[in-house]
Write an enzyme that holds these catalytic residues in place. Structure first.
Site, short mmCIF file in Angstrom:
data_model
loop_
_atom_site.label_atom_id
_atom_site.label_comp_id
_atom_site.label_asym_id
_atom_site.label_seq_id
_atom_site.Cartn_x
_atom_site.Cartn_y
_atom_site.Cartn_z
N ALA A 27 0.73 -1.17 -0.18
CA ALA A 27 -0.23 -0.32 -0.04
C ALA A 27 0.89 0.69 -0.33
CB ALA A 27 -1.20 0.02 0.98
N ASP A 74 -5.08 -1.22 5.39
CA ASP A 74 -3.85 -0.74 5.38
C ASP A 74 -3.94 0.58 4.48
OD1 ASP A 74 -2.74 -3.17 6.34
OD2 ASP A 74 -1.54 -3.64 4.66
O1 PMV Z 1 -0.43 -8.63 5.67
P1 PMV Z 1 -0.58 -6.62 6.17
O2 PMV Z 1 -0.03 -5.85 6.94
O3 PMV Z 1 -1.06 -6.58 4.72
O4 PMV Z 1 -2.08 -6.50 7.10
C1 PMV Z 1 -2.85 -7.40 6.68
C2 PMV Z 1 -3.89 -7.16 7.77
C3 PMV Z 1 -5.15 -8.61 7.49
O5 PMV Z 1 -6.13 -8.02 8.63
C4 PMV Z 1 -4.87 -10.09 8.13
C5 PMV Z 1 -5.71 -8.25 6.06
C6 PMV Z 1 -6.69 -7.13 5.89
O6 PMV Z 1 -6.81 -6.74 4.57
O7 PMV Z 1 -7.27 -6.54 7.00
#
Ligand code: PMV
Length: 312
Positions: A108, A150
């Site tokens: 992101a 994110d």
């Molecule tokens: O892994 P990251 O930093 O992209 O975090 C994802 C967070 C989740 O809750 C696992 C997925 C989401 O889309 O919210």
């Protein structure tokens, strides 16, 4: 030449449950950033110069299914600017301090930085709300069914209390506090973990739904502590409980568990994995006096990178 950047993020509470409608809390990590520049190229075509990979990647913007998130963000911005056909020749350079696939929002952040630099180069004025929609589209190519947390925390670069399909709710953190972030060095795709939790929920709703609801309750309670500035053992305990619940839906890993235990042993108030899990990063809430001990303990327990950041 237009330059832009975007921060990393950590999820303090509520990852995974947020995909299924529960609240989550995330904060930007402004000291870790992704950078992008965009400029008119002398050669034909659109190219991405990826400094971290030491590669120049020609971008194909014509495929119907743009699986490559970076190509998609470029195409969405060109479309908005009415410059997709014919399109300008562009050199886009990216460089990022944020480790990939590690729960810190690198995808992101890179998308946001590219979108900002490119819209600058094309004289396209883009509000944060519009940018957030674009980066959310791109997140879908990385994550499948992202909750949107994110892109929201990164685009607005502000702490958020996030509920899927509700508008952005900024969270005011009354009392700044220190957080230790430790990297397992294991990259783990969020998409696989998210799909696995969805499968568990479908197959065993009676077991999994209460876990997600309890994670949501933790995020609600944590919000109150953060808003009144009560940064102490009760907030830390919520973190550690949140980690235990994430273990139960199988998104932790033995190294994450080892790091959480090491942080707690060295005096952290609480600790948990952060982000998609199964690798990536963990976070620990630590009072000023224990920071050095917890950093050492995390290194000895196998963290490949440890740093301290201030939240709020
Ligand atoms: O892994 P990251 O930093 O992209 O975090 C994802 C967070 C989740 O809750 C696992 C997925 C989401 O889309 O919210």
């Amino acid at each position: 030449m237009f330059q832009a950047s975007a921060s990393a993020k950590v999820i303090l509470f509520g990852e995974h449950a947020v995909v299924h409608g529960q609240p989550a809390i995330a904060v930007p990590v402004s000291s870790l950033r992704a950078y992008a520049t965009a400029e008119q190229a002398s050669e034909k075509g659109v190219r991405i110069h990826a400094a971290n990979l030491d590669r120049v990647i020609p971008v194909n913007l014509d495929s119907q299914m743009l699986e490559d998130g970076l190509a998609l963000v470029i195409r969405l911005i060109l479309e908005r600017a009415g410059r997709l056909n014919p399109r300008p020749d562009l050199d886009i350079a990216i460089e990022s301090d944020i480790p990939l696939a590690s729960g810190l929002g690198s995808g992101a952040a890179v998308s946001t930085a590219i979108a900002r630099a490119l819209s600058g180069a094309l004289s396209l004025s883009l509000s944060d709300d519009e940018l957030n929609e674009i980066v959310f589209e791109v997140e879908k190519t990385f994550h499948g069914t992202p909750s949107g947390i994110d892109n929201t925390v990164i685009v607005y670069e502000t702490p958020v209390y996030f509920v899927r399909s509700a508008g952005i709710e900024r969270l005011s953190i009354r009392q700044p506090f220190k957080l230790i972030i430790a990297d397992t060095g294991v990259s783990a795709p969020t998409r696989a973990a998210v799909e696995d939790v969805a499968r568990q929920l479908e197959q065993e709703p009676d077991r999994v739904q209460p876990i997600l609801v309890e994670i949501g309750d933790i995020a609600r309670t944590a919000r109150n502590y953060l808003e009144v500035g009560e940064i102490g053992p009760p907030l830390g305990e919520l973190m550690t409980r949140n980690h235990g619940l994430l273990q139960q839906i199988d998104v932790s890993s033995s190294l994450l568990d080892t790091l959480v235990a090491a942080a707690l042993r060295a005096g952290a108030l609480g600790a948990k994995l952060s982000g998609g899990g199964r690798g990536g990063n963990m976070i620990a809430l630590v009072g000023e006096a224990r920071i050095e001990a917890v950093v050492q303990s995390l290194r000895l327990a196998g963290a490949v990178r440890v740093f301290v950041t201030t939240v709020g």
